[in-house]
Enzyme design. Structure first.
Site, short mmCIF file in Angstrom:
data_model
loop_
_atom_site.label_atom_id
_atom_site.label_comp_id
_atom_site.label_asym_id
_atom_site.label_seq_id
_atom_site.Cartn_x
_atom_site.Cartn_y
_atom_site.Cartn_z
N TYR A 146 0.86 -1.22 0.07
CA TYR A 146 -0.14 0.13 -0.07
C TYR A 146 0.96 1.13 -0.24
CZ TYR A 146 -3.56 3.50 1.55
OH TYR A 146 -4.16 4.61 1.60
N ASP A 241 9.38 3.13 -0.27
CA ASP A 241 8.41 3.66 0.54
C ASP A 241 8.47 3.27 2.08
OD1 ASP A 241 5.95 4.63 1.86
OD2 ASP A 241 4.52 3.83 0.43
N LYS A 269 4.18 9.27 8.77
CA LYS A 269 4.04 8.61 10.24
C LYS A 269 4.83 9.08 11.27
CE LYS A 269 1.04 5.31 8.42
NZ LYS A 269 1.11 3.85 7.26
C1 LIG Z 1 0.43 4.70 5.87
C2 LIG Z 1 1.16 4.47 4.51
C3 LIG Z 1 1.03 5.26 3.38
C4 LIG Z 1 -0.01 6.50 3.26
O1 LIG Z 1 0.20 7.36 4.21
P1 LIG Z 1 -1.03 8.24 4.64
O2 LIG Z 1 -0.30 9.43 5.59
O3 LIG Z 1 -1.86 7.43 5.18
O4 LIG Z 1 -1.37 9.12 3.47
C5 LIG Z 1 1.87 5.18 2.32
N1 LIG Z 1 2.74 4.17 2.17
C6 LIG Z 1 2.80 3.25 3.27
C7 LIG Z 1 3.87 2.16 3.30
C8 LIG Z 1 2.17 3.41 4.30
O5 LIG Z 1 2.08 2.31 5.63
#
Ligand SMILES: *Cc1c(COP(=O)(O)O)cnc(C)c1O
Length: 435
Positions: A146, A241, A269
């Site tokens: 994701y 990511d 995060k």
């Molecule tokens: C949470 C997450 C996102 C998205 O971040 P948001 O702040 O919710 O938009 C993208 N990539 C990874 C790996 C994530 O865990």
């Protein structure tokens, strides 16, 4: 188990009148496990309190950010000071430079940073940067990883050729995902085939270095290095990511833990210390493509927000303290071992699969091996739901989905660990009846 839920029930009903599904991010609605989500009143350290006065040991950690636990005194004090100085200026501040310096010092592959306000924005901007810098259009992502909800990344495996994706949500036009290729996680030959079939067209391979959004799935030995080599050979950028893994698996994220140097890193995060912050980081050579130095457009009214930068700075300062990650590792290992024992006591060895990378944990209600989306989604969701509710009723708050990680924070102490393991004995026993 009796747990008062009437206030949360009333809050949920009222919310559903004016908020779609009663929430602002779908997983919070408990659709995967059923029941009413506790409405949270406050949080401190490793514990949450809901509007019915129930207390929970928290392993959601706001889906990752709360690595220090909630409302850490130093972060709260720093933020309160910052608020009094004004909450947004639309002009540069020294705070942005300081946080960027802290990020660059922590992550060797990063020389420059662009701050945004969410992980979604960070990945969306990173993909644009890779495309702009390479002059290529295609990207490869892994099934089950994701990367936020940007159109081009809301893609699932189509029924035809393995690597061609189709939109996974109504509202995403086929054109938006036409340049997104898919490969199963941990499958190097699939990435090699996609690179070869689309020679000189692939701008980037985008990957979670430790998959954390299909449950926790670690990279197989050699997988990340293999991706690095393929990207180098085919002139594509490797985008890690690290929105979830950044500052969680080490101060230098998963790339620090595994010793792999991506071209572009996305962060989110933890970097905002609980405030909305995301970031794209890379070498100066790559980053100079972003506006205003280069032609790749990227902007944000609240980007680099001073209160959010302050929270991030205070958080990173605490992460740099001696022994921070060693202590987190010890607590995480103790929880992992206790959960495994509890599952074994319920007769579940080899019927559930435990994964742990640092302070990211997961128990799949599926036999090993779990290596990708296909094996992860073979989990028994009813058994997970039973486990989840049994834990919740015993004051342990897990993410309400089989496909989310369990996060340990520095605020989890022996009282929390003991409570968790004790609850798990009964919860696994409840789930075993359904397996
Ligand atoms: C949470 C997450 C996102 C998205 O971040 P948001 O702040 O919710 O938009 C993208 N990539 C990874 C790996 C994530 O865990």
């Amino acid at each position: 188990m009796t747990r008062k839920t009437s206030n949360s029930q009333a809050a949920f009903e009222r919310a559903r009148n004016v908020l779609v599904g009663g929430v602002n991010s779908p997983v919070r609605a408990f659709a995967a496990v059923g029941g009413v989500p506790p409405f949270i009143a406050k949080a401190r350290g490793a514990r949450l309190s809901d509007v019915d006065g129930n207390e929970y040991v928290d392993y959601v950690a706001a889906y990752g950010p709360a690595i220090l636990g909630h409302a850490h005194e130093e972060v709260v004090v720093a933020m309160a000071k910052a608020v009094r100085l004004g909450t947004s200026y639309g002009a540069p501040t020294q705070l942005e430079t300081q946080l960027a310096e802290a990020v660059a010092a922590a992550v060797p592959s990063i020389e420059q940073v662009r701050f945004v306000s969410s992980g979604t924005e960070a990945v969306m901007s990173a993909v644009r940067l890779a495309r702009g810098a390479t002059g290529r259009s295609k990207i490869i992502k892994c099934v089950g990883c994701y990367h936020g909800h940007a159109d081009s990344l809301l893609v699932q495996a189509g029924s035809g050729a393995l690597t061609l994706g189709v939109p996974s949500s109504p509202g995403v036009p086929a054109g938006a995902t036409a340049d997104t290729l898919l490969a199963p996680y941990n499958d190097l030959p699939a990435v090699r085939a996609a690179m070869e079939e689309h020679e000189a067209q692939v701008a980037a391979m985008l990957v979670e270095p430790v998959a954390g959004n299909m449950g926790v799935v670690p990279p197989a030995d050699g997988y990340l290095q293999g991706l690095r080599d393929l990207c180098t050979r085919h002139g594509a950028m490797l985008i890690f990511d690290e929105v979830m893994t950044g500052f969680r698996l080490s101060l230098a994220g998963a790339q620090g833990l595994f010793g792999i140097r991506p071209d572009i890193t996305t962060l989110g995060k933890i970097i905002g210390g609980g405030m909305p912050v995301g970031a794209v980081g890379a070498s100066r050579e790559i980053m100079k493509n972003f506006s205003p130095e280069g032609p790749v457009y990227q902007a944000g009214t609240l980007s680099g927000n001073p209160v959010a930068m302050t929270a991030g700075l205070a958080t990173l300062r605490l992460l740099r303290e001696d022994g921070f990650y060693e202590n987190l590792e010890k607590t995480s290992a103790a929880i992992d071992a206790g959960l495994r024992q509890a599952a074994a006591a319920a007769g579940l060895q080899n019927r559930v699969t435990f994964h742990r990378v640092g302070s990211m944990l997961c128990c799949f209600f599926a036999p090993p091996p779990v290596v990708d989306y296909k094996t992860a989604t073979a989990s028994n969701k009813a058994a997970f739901a039973a486990y989840f509710h049994a834990m919740l009723d015993r004051g342990v708050y897990l993410a309400p989905s089989q496909f989310e990680a369990m996060f340990v924070s520095a605020a989890h102490g022996s009282a929390e660990v003991d409570q968790t393991i004790q609850a798990a004995h009964e919860a696994f026993a409840a789930a075993a009846k359904l397996l």
